[in-house]
Design a protein around this motif. Structure first.
Motif, mmCIF file in Angstrom:
data_model
loop_
_atom_site.group_PDB
_atom_site.id
_atom_site.type_symbol
_atom_site.label_atom_id
_atom_site.label_comp_id
_atom_site.label_asym_id
_atom_site.label_seq_id
_atom_site.Cartn_x
_atom_site.Cartn_y
_atom_site.Cartn_z
ATOM 1 N N GLU A 25 0.826 -1.211 0.000
ATOM 2 C CA GLU A 25 0.000 0.000 0.000
ATOM 3 C C GLU A 25 0.859 1.260 0.000
ATOM 4 O O GLU A 25 0.570 2.221 -0.706
ATOM 5 C CB GLU A 25 -0.944 0.025 1.210
ATOM 6 C CG GLU A 25 -2.136 -0.901 1.081
ATOM 7 C CD GLU A 25 -3.150 -0.428 0.049
ATOM 8 O OE1 GLU A 25 -3.632 0.712 0.142
ATOM 9 O OE2 GLU A 25 -3.459 -1.219 -0.857
ATOM 10 N N LYS A 28 2.355 1.748 -3.422
ATOM 11 C CA LYS A 28 1.353 2.277 -4.357
ATOM 12 C C LYS A 28 1.191 3.789 -4.194
ATOM 13 O O LYS A 28 1.015 4.507 -5.179
ATOM 14 C CB LYS A 28 0.008 1.578 -4.154
ATOM 15 C CG LYS A 28 -0.008 0.148 -4.625
ATOM 16 C CD LYS A 28 -1.345 -0.498 -4.314
ATOM 17 C CE LYS A 28 -1.352 -1.971 -4.646
ATOM 18 N NZ LYS A 28 -2.635 -2.614 -4.268
ATOM 19 N N LYS A 32 1.868 6.413 -7.087
ATOM 20 C CA LYS A 32 0.775 7.289 -7.520
ATOM 21 C C LYS A 32 1.223 8.747 -7.587
ATOM 22 O O LYS A 32 0.896 9.467 -8.530
ATOM 23 C CB LYS A 32 -0.424 7.169 -6.580
ATOM 24 C CG LYS A 32 -1.523 8.166 -6.916
ATOM 25 C CD LYS A 32 -2.678 8.118 -5.969
ATOM 26 C CE LYS A 32 -3.609 9.255 -6.325
ATOM 27 N NZ LYS A 32 -4.972 8.962 -6.162
ATOM 28 N N TYR A 33 1.946 9.191 -6.582
ATOM 29 C CA TYR A 33 2.365 10.591 -6.519
ATOM 30 C C TYR A 33 3.743 10.817 -7.161
ATOM 31 O O TYR A 33 4.291 11.905 -7.064
ATOM 32 C CB TYR A 33 2.328 11.087 -5.079
ATOM 33 C CG TYR A 33 0.904 11.161 -4.574
ATOM 34 C CD1 TYR A 33 0.081 12.224 -4.933
ATOM 35 C CD2 TYR A 33 0.364 10.142 -3.797
ATOM 36 C CE1 TYR A 33 -1.237 12.286 -4.510
ATOM 37 C CE2 TYR A 33 -0.954 10.197 -3.365
ATOM 38 C CZ TYR A 33 -1.746 11.262 -3.730
ATOM 39 O OH TYR A 33 -3.053 11.321 -3.317
ATOM 40 N N VAL A 95 -12.236 7.860 -5.222
ATOM 41 C CA VAL A 95 -11.649 8.709 -6.257
ATOM 42 C C VAL A 95 -12.807 9.204 -7.107
ATOM 43 O O VAL A 95 -13.932 8.705 -6.986
ATOM 44 C CB VAL A 95 -10.613 7.976 -7.152
ATOM 45 C CG1 VAL A 95 -9.368 7.632 -6.393
ATOM 46 C CG2 VAL A 95 -11.217 6.762 -7.804
ATOM 47 N N CYS A 105 -12.433 3.057 -3.833
ATOM 48 C CA CYS A 105 -11.102 2.652 -4.288
ATOM 49 C C CYS A 105 -10.283 2.099 -3.130
ATOM 50 O O CYS A 105 -10.716 2.093 -1.981
ATOM 51 C CB CYS A 105 -10.387 3.839 -4.927
ATOM 52 S SG CYS A 105 -9.995 5.166 -3.757
ATOM 53 N N GLU A 106 -9.066 1.691 -3.452
ATOM 54 C CA GLU A 106 -8.106 1.275 -2.434
ATOM 55 C C GLU A 106 -7.656 2.501 -1.652
ATOM 56 O O GLU A 106 -7.648 3.615 -2.178
ATOM 57 C CB GLU A 106 -6.876 0.635 -3.081
ATOM 58 C CG GLU A 106 -7.120 -0.669 -3.751
ATOM 59 C CD GLU A 106 -5.827 -1.250 -4.344
ATOM 60 O OE1 GLU A 106 -4.754 -0.610 -4.241
ATOM 61 O OE2 GLU A 106 -5.910 -2.346 -4.900
ATOM 62 N N SER A 108 -4.736 3.434 -0.921
ATOM 63 C CA SER A 108 -3.566 4.066 -1.535
ATOM 64 C C SER A 108 -3.931 5.000 -2.686
ATOM 65 O O SER A 108 -3.137 5.865 -3.054
ATOM 66 C CB SER A 108 -2.598 2.997 -2.037
ATOM 67 O OG SER A 108 -3.240 2.171 -2.994
ATOM 68 N N ASN A 109 -5.117 4.868 -3.239
ATOM 69 C CA ASN A 109 -5.546 5.688 -4.376
ATOM 70 C C ASN A 109 -6.490 6.817 -3.951
ATOM 71 O O ASN A 109 -6.965 7.590 -4.777
ATOM 72 C CB ASN A 109 -6.214 4.800 -5.426
ATOM 73 C CG ASN A 109 -6.307 5.461 -6.771
ATOM 74 O OD1 ASN A 109 -5.462 6.266 -7.136
ATOM 75 N ND2 ASN A 109 -7.340 5.136 -7.510
ATOM 76 N N GLU A 111 -8.531 10.017 -2.886
ATOM 77 C CA GLU A 111 -8.494 11.465 -3.049
ATOM 78 C C GLU A 111 -9.686 12.113 -2.351
ATOM 79 O O GLU A 111 -9.714 13.311 -2.141
ATOM 80 C CB GLU A 111 -8.485 11.830 -4.535
ATOM 81 C CG GLU A 111 -7.232 11.367 -5.243
ATOM 82 C CD GLU A 111 -7.278 11.557 -6.743
ATOM 83 O OE1 GLU A 111 -8.301 12.026 -7.277
ATOM 84 O OE2 GLU A 111 -6.257 11.219 -7.387
#
Length: 163
Positions: A25, A28, A32-33, A95, A105-106, A108-109, A111
């Motif tokens: 996690e 990820k 992602k960033y 998200v 979402c997960e 880690s994703n 927003e």
């Protein structure tokens, strides 16, 4: 791990070795960033002509929760981090897609965060804008009240069904 030796390595090799210390996690989130670890072992982002932005140390990433890491990226204060970590079971990560709208979402994703009991969706960028602690406490009290009200209604319905 010999962190002094790591500082001298090529950045791609350093990133790969440091990511091996982390769970999936956290990896990820870093991907992602588009974060990369510099020679001082701080995770940063560099985008072309823009100045590099340092987010946190590798030590911070190792010891922190995924929620804490993401909230740090969004520059959320400690009070918000503590509230959401303590009450995370009341929330769902989301998200937004322009085609599909809000999508679960997960972690880690994430927003956005959806409160399960009130269906309020918080944009992490908007949470950053809340700088008055009294305002944040009022939001927390409201969310906790919505949860209690819904739980009381559902427990009352169960009690009536048992009679």
């Amino acid at each position: 791990m010999d962190y002094q030796r790591l500082k001298a390595l090529d950045s791609e090799v350093r990133n790969q070795i440091l990511m091996e210390e982390l769970d999936d996690e956290k990896i990820k989130v870093l991907i992602k960033y588009d974060l990369h670890c510099n020679s001082d072992l701080y995770w940063e982002i560099s985008k072309g002509k823009y100045p590099q932005k340092i987010f946190f140390s590798h030590k911070f990433v190792k010891k922190s929760s995924v929620i804490r890491i993401i909230f740090h990226i969004y520059q959320l204060c400690f009070a918000k981090v503590k509230y959401f970590e303590r009450n995370w079971d009341d929330f769902v990560p989301y998200v937004h897609s322009w085609r599909e709208g809000f999508i679960e979402c997960e972690l880690s994703n994430m927003e956005f965060i959806k409160h399960k009991y009130s269906d309020i969706i918080f944009d992490l960028r908007d949470l950053k804008k809340i700088t008055n602690i009294k305002e944040f406490v009022a939001i927390c009290d409201y969310l906790d009240g919505q949860k209690l009200a819904l739980l009381n209604i559902s427990s009352g319905a169960k009690n009536k069904a048992a009679i």
